[in-house]
Design an enzyme around this catalytic site. Structure first.
Site, PDB file in Angstrom:
ATOM      1  CG  HIS A 116      92.711  46.714  80.341  1.00 44.38           C
ATOM      2  ND1 HIS A 116      92.681  47.835  81.125  1.00 44.38           N
ATOM      3  CD2 HIS A 116      91.699  46.854  79.464  1.00 44.38           C
ATOM      4  CE1 HIS A 116      91.680  48.614  80.738  1.00 44.38           C
ATOM      5  NE2 HIS A 116      91.069  48.036  79.748  1.00 44.38           N
TER       6      HIS A 116
ATOM      7  CG  HIS B  80      82.692  47.167  74.458  1.00 38.88           C
ATOM      8  ND1 HIS B  80      83.127  48.365  73.947  1.00 38.88           N
ATOM      9  CD2 HIS B  80      83.680  46.746  75.296  1.00 38.88           C
ATOM     10  CE1 HIS B  80      84.322  48.652  74.450  1.00 38.88           C
ATOM     11  NE2 HIS B  80      84.691  47.682  75.257  1.00 38.88           N
TER      12      HIS B  80
END
Ligand code: HEM
Ligand SMILES: *[C@@H]1O[C@H](CO)[C@@H](O)[C@H](O)[C@H]1NC(C)=O
Ligand SMILES: *[C@@H]1O[C@H](CO)[C@@H](O)[C@H](O)[C@H]1NC(C)=O
Ligand SMILES: *[C@@H]1O[C@H](CO)[C@@H](O)[C@H](O)[C@H]1NC(C)=O
Ligand SMILES: CC(=O)N[C@H]1CO[C@H](CO)[C@@H](O)[C@@H]1O
Length: 330
Positions: free
Chosen positions: A66, A192
C-alpha cells in the site's frame, strides 16, 4: 538469517544491483557506514514480532504494498490524519491495514542505535522482506536509501490502490501506472498466500453479484459453489465486518504456492484473484505454479517483483526527510 545471507544467490544480487541502478541512489548496504547494524536490528525485532504474532506477516507485507502504490515507497502510509488532511491510512481500502505499531517499534530501536539515519520507508521495505522470510518464503536483497515523504492523502489511496473487484484489464492498468507488468501482477498476487480478509472485500461474490441482464443478488459463477457455501457460513451478509477469512485456507501463515492451487480450483477469494484465470497468460502462470513443481521459480519471480515494487516512486538524496517517528512528520 545469517546463513541465508551467505547462501544469497549471486543472480539475485546482480539483479538487485541492476534494478537499483535504474532508479539512481538506492543501494545495497546504503547504511553500512552510518548504521551498520540496521538490517540486523530490523531482522532481530521482526523475529520477535512474528514469533509473538505469526499472523502479522501478512499485514506487514501488505503495508509495504500500500505504501509503494500511493506516492511511491515513502512511508506515506504510516502518517496519521491531521486537522484539515485525511491521510492514506484513513482511506477506505486502508480500513483493514494492520501492523503500524510493529513498524513504530522497529523504528524506535533504530532511532536508539542511530538517530535520524534510517527512513521509515526503508524500515517498511525491510520488514516486508523479513516477514516473507519468517513465513518460510524467499529472501531477497533490499537496496536501501529511500527517504520519507511529507504528504499522505486519503483520496489518492482510494484512487491508486487496486480494488478487490478488479478484472485483469483494470489491474494491469493500475500496475502499469507503477511500472509493473502483467507478470508482476500474477506473481505479486501470490502475496495472498499470507493473511486474512474481511467479508466486505469479497462477500458481494456470495450474495450480490450482478448478472448479465443487470439484476443483482446472485452468487458469482466464477466461484466454486462448495467454497461459496462455506464462505457464506462465515460471512452472514455483504457488510458483515466482524468475520475474517483466510485467503489461502490451511496455510495462511506460510508463504508457499498453495494460493495458486486455490485460484486454479476457482477458490480465489477476491474477484481480483479469480480474474487471473480469465486471461490466458496469467492463467498459464497460475496453472504452472499450482502444480507444485515450480516453487523455486515462483520464489525467484516473487523476489524479482518485490524488488521492482520496492523501487516505485522512491524519494532519494535530499528529497523528503528521515522521520523520527513514522506516524508524524518531523
Ligand atoms: C492485485 C491487486 C490486489 C488487490 C485487489 C488486493 C486486495 C486486497 C484486499 C481487498 C485484501 C483484504 C483486506 C481485508 O478485507 O482485510 C488484501 C489483503 C492482503 N493483501 Fe492484497 N491486493 C492486491 C495485491 C497485493 C499485493 C501486491 C500484495 C503484496 C505484495 C498484497 C498483500 C496482501 C496481504 C499480505 C493481505 C493480507 C493482510 C492481512 O492479513 O491483514 N496484496 N488484499
Ligand atoms: C447489491 O448490488 C447492487 C448493484 O451493484 C447495489 O446497488 C446494492 O446496494 C447491493 N446491495 C448490497 C446489500 O450490498
Ligand atoms: C436475469 O438473469 C438471471 C440469471 O442470469 C435470471 O435468473 C433472471 O431471471 C433474469 N432476469 C430477467 C428480468 O431477465
Ligand atoms: C491478458 O492481459 C493482457 C493485459 O491486459 C493483454 O495484453 C493480453 O492480451 C491478455 N491475454 C489474453 C489471452 O487475453
Ligand atoms: C488502521 C487505520 O488507520 N484504520 C482507519 C482506516 O480508515 C477508517 C476510516 O475510513 C478509520 O476509522 C480507521 O481507524
Amino acid at each position: 538469517m545469517a546463513i541465508r545471507f551467505l547462501l544469497l544467490p549471486l543472480a539475485l544480487l546482480v539483479l538487485a544491483a541492476a534494478s537499483s541502478a535504474a532508479v539512481a541512489q538506492l543501494e545495497i548496504g546504503f547504511y553500512s557506514k552510518t548504521c551498520p547494524n540496521a538490517e540486523k536490528i530490523v531482522g532481530e525485532e521482526m523475529a520477535k514480532i512474528i514469533a509473538a504474532a505469526p499472523s502479522l506477516a501478512g499485514p506487514l507485507l501488505r503495508l509495504h504494498f500500500h505504501d509503494c502504490f500511493v506516492r511511491g515507497c515513502d512511508a506515506s502510509v504510516m502518517l496519521e490524519s491531521t486537522e484539515g488532511n485525511v491521510a492514506e491510512k484513513d482511506a477506505k481500502p486502508n480500513k483493514s491495514l494492520r501492523g503500524f505499531g510493529s513498524v513504530e517499534r522497529v523504528k524506535a530501536k533504530l532511532e536508539a542505535a542511530c538517530p535520524g539515519i534510517v527512513s521509515c520507508a526503508d524500515v517498511l521495505t525491510l520488514m516486508s522482506r523479513d516477514a516473507v522470510v519468517l513465513a518460510k518464503g524467499p529472501f531477497w536483497p533490499v537496496a536501501l536509501g529511500r527517504r520519507d515523504g511529507r504528504v499522505s492523502s486519503a483520496t489518492e489511496a482510494s484512487n491508486e490502490l487496486p480494488p478487490a473487484s478488479g478484472d485483469v484489464p483494470l489491474l494491469v492498468k493500475i500496475f502499469a501506472s507503477k511500472g509493473l507488468n502483467l507478470k508482476d501482477l500474477v506473481v505479486l498476487s501470490g502475496a495472498h498466500t499470507l493473511g486474512t480478509a474481511h467479508c466486505p472485500s469479497f462477500a458481494d461474490r456470495l450474495y450480490n453479484t450482478t448478472s448479465e441482464n443487470g439484476t443483482s443478488g446472485f452468487v458469482d459463477p466464477s466461484l466454486d459453489s462448495e467454497y461459496a457455501d462455506k464462505l457464506r457460513l462465515k460471512c452472514k451478509s455483504v457488510d458483515d465486518r466482524t468475520m475474517l477469512s483466510e485467503m489461502d485456507p490451511g496455510s495462511f501463515k506460510t508463504f508457499d504456492t498453495s494460493y495458486y492451487r486455490h485460484v486454479a480450483k476457482r477458490r480465489g477469494l477476491f474477484r481480483s484473484d479469480a480474474a487471473l484465470v480469465f486471461n490466458a497468460t496469467t492463467k498459464n502462470y497460475v496453472q504452472r505454479i499450482a502444480t507444485g513443481k515450480f516453487d523455486v521459480e515462483f520464489f525467484r519471480d516473487f523476489s524479482e517483483s518485490m524488488i521492482k515494487m520496492g523501487d516505485v516512486g522512491v524519494l532519494t538524496g535530499a528529497e523528503g526527510e528521515i522521520r523520527k517517528k513514522c506516524h508524524v512528520l518531523n
